[in-house]
Write an enzyme that holds these catalytic residues in place. Structure first.
Site: not given
Length: 203
Positions: A135, A144
């Site tokens: 979250h 990446h």
């Protein structure tokens, strides 16, 4: 018919093409600057280079850039965005993405990925196989996150940073732009821009 052009006929490109087919694209065609020496990427055809793609944009419903180098990928994406090209994000059917997360254009969400509520995944990012983004994380452009890496809640990852395979990042940590977190590292303090850290804890 939904036709997807992929720029970058690499191993990563194969993964993207496979996900695209699984997620409803009818046809996938590759372009790569190694063409005409490179004519195939596994079962998919490579039909031209970047210039050929730019002249054939009208033939495709979208373009995806599957170049692993974060900086090069971002530059190609920005060029295409300036031209008004549709830059879809590609989601593997097994990925679990909160309806309250934001996935910006040009991202790939690979098999087994989890993205939790109120995370924001930046333009052109790669969430690779079975990584998780908890979250309230913020990933800036062209990040990446490698296979099996874990970002705890509220992590902030700078533009073009690379989180290595199996790495873990503690909650509320900031990873600076263009930094690299090594494979299996455990990041427990902030990482400055353009820095490489490795080990447990990461140094």
């Amino acid at each position: 018919m939904k036709r997807l052009a992929i720029l970058g006929a690499s191993g990563h490109g194969k993964v993207v093409a496979d996900i695209a087919e699984l997620s409803g694209w009818d046809e996938v065609i590759f372009f790569d600057d190694a063409w005409p020496d490179l004519k195939n990427n596994s079962v998919w055809s490579v039909v031209g280079n970047t210039d050929n793609l730019l002249s054939a944009l009208h033939e495709f419903s979208g373009v995806f850039v599957s170049i692993g180098n974060n900086d090069i990928r971002l530059n190609k994406l920005k060029l295409l965005r300036e031209l008004g090209v549709p830059l879809p994000s590609i989601f593997h059917p097994s990925a679990v993405v909160s309806r309250y997360a934001k996935i910006n254009d040009g991202c790939v969400i690979c098999a087994g990925v989890v993205v939790n509520a109120d995370s924001n995944i930046g333009f052109g990012s790669i969430l690779n196989t079975a990584c998780s983004v908890d979250h309230d994380c913020i990933l800036n452009e062209a990040v990446h996150v490698s296979p099996g890496a874990r970002l705890a809640g509220g992590a902030n990852v700078g533009q073009c940073a690379w989180i290595g395979i199996g790495a873990v990042v503690r909650q509320l940590i900031t990873i600076g732009a263009y930094s690299v977190v090594g494979a299996g590292a455990a990041v427990v303090k902030n990482v400055p821009e353009r820095t490489t850290v490795v080990g447990v804890p990461a140094q």
